[in-house]
Scaffold this motif. Structure first.
Motif, PDB file in Angstrom:
ATOM      1  N   TRP A 256       0.826  -1.203   0.000  1.00 17.85           N
ATOM      2  CA  TRP A 256       0.000   0.000   0.000  1.00 17.85           C
ATOM      3  C   TRP A 256       0.865   1.259   0.000  1.00 17.85           C
ATOM      4  O   TRP A 256       1.884   1.336   0.689  1.00 17.85           O
ATOM      5  CB  TRP A 256      -0.895   0.035   1.237  1.00 17.85           C
ATOM      6  N   ASN A 257       0.384   2.266  -0.748  1.00 15.89           N
ATOM      7  CA  ASN A 257       1.003   3.584  -0.629  1.00 15.89           C
ATOM      8  C   ASN A 257       0.371   4.316   0.561  1.00 15.89           C
ATOM      9  O   ASN A 257      -0.528   3.791   1.234  1.00 15.89           O
ATOM     10  CB  ASN A 257       0.862   4.378  -1.935  1.00 15.89           C
ATOM     11  N   ASP A 258       0.836   5.523   0.832  1.00 12.57           N
ATOM     12  CA  ASP A 258       0.356   6.256   2.010  1.00 12.57           C
ATOM     13  C   ASP A 258      -1.151   6.491   1.960  1.00 12.57           C
ATOM     14  O   ASP A 258      -1.843   6.365   2.980  1.00 12.57           O
ATOM     15  CB  ASP A 258       1.087   7.596   2.133  1.00 12.57           C
ATOM     16  N   LEU A 259      -1.682   6.826   0.795  1.00 13.58           N
ATOM     17  CA  LEU A 259      -3.108   7.092   0.674  1.00 13.58           C
ATOM     18  C   LEU A 259      -3.915   5.835   0.954  1.00 13.58           C
ATOM     19  O   LEU A 259      -4.908   5.878   1.709  1.00 13.58           O
ATOM     20  CB  LEU A 259      -3.437   7.626  -0.730  1.00 13.58           C
ATOM     21  N   GLU A 260      -3.523   4.732   0.346  1.00 20.15           N
ATOM     22  CA  GLU A 260      -4.255   3.478   0.556  1.00 20.15           C
ATOM     23  C   GLU A 260      -4.208   3.059   2.019  1.00 20.15           C
ATOM     24  O   GLU A 260      -5.222   2.597   2.580  1.00 20.15           O
ATOM     25  CB  GLU A 260      -3.659   2.396  -0.348  1.00 20.15           C
ATOM     26  N   ILE A 263      -6.657   5.261   3.999  1.00 20.41           N
ATOM     27  CA  ILE A 263      -8.063   4.950   3.715  1.00 20.41           C
ATOM     28  C   ILE A 263      -8.464   3.623   4.339  1.00 20.41           C
ATOM     29  O   ILE A 263      -9.482   3.522   5.037  1.00 20.41           O
ATOM     30  CB  ILE A 263      -8.320   4.950   2.197  1.00 20.41           C
ATOM     31  N   VAL A 264      -7.679   2.577   4.091  1.00 21.10           N
ATOM     32  CA  VAL A 264      -8.051   1.245   4.585  1.00 21.10           C
ATOM     33  C   VAL A 264      -8.059   1.208   6.105  1.00 21.10           C
ATOM     34  O   VAL A 264      -8.977   0.650   6.722  1.00 21.10           O
ATOM     35  CB  VAL A 264      -7.091   0.171   4.036  1.00 21.10           C
ATOM     36  N   GLU A 265      -7.057   1.816   6.731  1.00 21.82           N
ATOM     37  CA  GLU A 265      -6.916   1.699   8.179  1.00 21.82           C
ATOM     38  C   GLU A 265      -7.642   2.797   8.948  1.00 21.82           C
ATOM     39  O   GLU A 265      -7.473   2.919  10.163  1.00 21.82           O
ATOM     40  CB  GLU A 265      -5.433   1.678   8.547  1.00 21.82           C
ATOM     41  N   ASP A 266      -8.470   3.572   8.280  1.00 26.08           N
ATOM     42  CA  ASP A 266      -9.268   4.591   8.959  1.00 26.08           C
ATOM     43  C   ASP A 266     -10.094   3.952  10.074  1.00 26.08           C
ATOM     44  O   ASP A 266     -10.718   2.903   9.880  1.00 26.08           O
ATOM     45  CB  ASP A 266     -10.179   5.295   7.951  1.00 26.08           C
ATOM     46  N   ALA A 267     -10.099   4.570  11.239  1.00 27.02           N
ATOM     47  CA  ALA A 267     -10.780   3.990  12.401  1.00 27.02           C
ATOM     48  C   ALA A 267     -12.272   4.296  12.435  1.00 27.02           C
ATOM     49  O   ALA A 267     -12.984   3.806  13.315  1.00 27.02           O
ATOM     50  CB  ALA A 267     -10.125   4.503  13.680  1.00 27.02           C
TER      51      ALA A 267
END
Length: 362
Positions: A256-260, A263-267
């Motif tokens: 994953w790049n920083d954006l991905e 987004i994915v790990e957003d709480a």
């Protein structure tokens, strides 16, 4: 109702020193319920009292609530009566689990015992057992429910049956419990022990995943490890489970790049209230990262159920929206960044409108 996790100890088969160490480790990790089986006791009352009270007193000092599993045979063996629970009070127990039921009125009367011991009922029957007890006006705050565990491979509850049984108890607001099984522990009440889960689908899964499944049903308040002794690694993983938010493990399809990652790990993911059959949509991330570029990649194939998707730069206002595929489909405006492993996909069934969830990188 607050949720808790627990362990089991079998004094008729275990070493008291190992029991104490197990209790101390579990307590340090946040475990607060102790299940102990008396179904297999064969010694006299004084020997049983000495053996069980030693463990119970340690557990009490560590903050555990202790429930003892009992049956009519034990009452006969120890020459005690359901009308007088002094023996269990003197042991230091907080309650007893009735492995077998009575006529409803008997359970109601027992629930008013002067020691305020909880009376835990067997939940693993889809009959009007609880409704009958309630008709006799029991002391409801002191009635609990707890499923069975099943030592024999293939004999634990089917999921739909488990739900029906559990719903009978939850509608009355009773505190409910069910069992998960350690994949390393070998000790239980009987010689046969192919694991000790309540649900058959959980028998061979990691213990923390079993725990997430049971809590995700919103039908179980207390998850107990059925066998002993679970490994420290298992205990820590189960203790780390979020007991209230749906959490699902995902496997990245690429680095994953920083954006991905953000987004994915957003709480703060939650499923939109206007749900559909194609995908779970989490839309707030597209607002947070609407200015971030997200070129198309990993998008030229069919997305299978469980695919974790993010809208790419060609998706207009839906750019950077996170989606989870519920139905297989193709759409080059979405990039696949991860997938949910097959054994975790049952958790998608609990993804209701407005469900809060978190994705955990495996």
């Amino acid at each position: 109702m607050k949720r808790e996790i627990g362990i089991s100890i079998y004094p008729d088969h275990s070493d008291p020193k190992k029991d104490q160490a197990y209790l101390e480790l579990a307590a340090s990790l946040g475990y607060t319920r102790l299940f102990m089986s008396m179904l297999e006791v064969t010694e006299g009352k004084e020997k049983v009292k000495q053996k069980f009270s030693f463990i119970i007193n340690i557990a009490k000092e560590l903050g555990f609530e202790t429930i003892l599993d009992v049956s009519p045979r034990i009452f006969h063996e120890l020459e005690i009566s359901y009308d007088d629970l002094t023996f269990f009070y003197e042991l230091g127990a907080d309650g007893i689990r009735l492995d077998q039921g009575f006529d409803g009125n008997k359970e109601s009367l027992i629930s008013y015992n002067p020691y305020q011991l909880a009376i835990e009922l067997n939940m693993s029957n889809d009959v009007a057992y609880l409704e009958n007890i309630v008709s006799y006006q029991p002391n409801l705050p002191y009635l609990y429910g707890c499923h069975n565990f099943y030592p024999q491979e293939g004999t634990a509850l089917e999921f739909d049956f488990f739900v029906k049984c559990s719903e009978r108890f939850k509608k009355f607001g009773l505190k409910t419990a069910a069992f998960v099984t350690s994949q390393t522990a070998t000790m239980g009440p009987w010689e046969v022990s192919d694991g000790l889960p309540t649900l058959e689908l959980c028998r061979h899964l990691p213990m923390e995943l079993q725990t997430r499944i049971l809590f995700a049903t919103n039908l179980i308040d207390t998850v107990i490890i059925g066998n002993a002794y679970a490994s420290e690694e298992e205990l820590r993983a189960m203790a780390a489970v979020d007991r209230y938010k749906l959490t699902i493990g995902v496997v990245p399809t690429h680095s994953w790049n920083d954006l991905e990652t953000k987004i994915v790990e957003d709480a703060n993911h939650y499923r939109r209230g206007d749900s559909n059959a194609l995908v779970v949509r989490s839309t707030q991330v597209r607002v947070l990262y609407k200015q971030e570029e997200n070129p198309a990649q990993d998008n030229a194939h069919a997305f299978e159920r469980g695919a974790i998707l993010i809208g790419n730069d060609t998706f207009g206002q839906y750019k950077n929206e996170l989606q989870i595929a519920l139905t297989d489909h193709e759409d080059p405006r979405k990039n696949q960044v991860a997938y949910i492993p097959k054994e975790e996909q049952i958790l998608l069934d609990f993804m209701k409108p407005w469900t809060k969830f978190q994705l955990i990188k495996k």
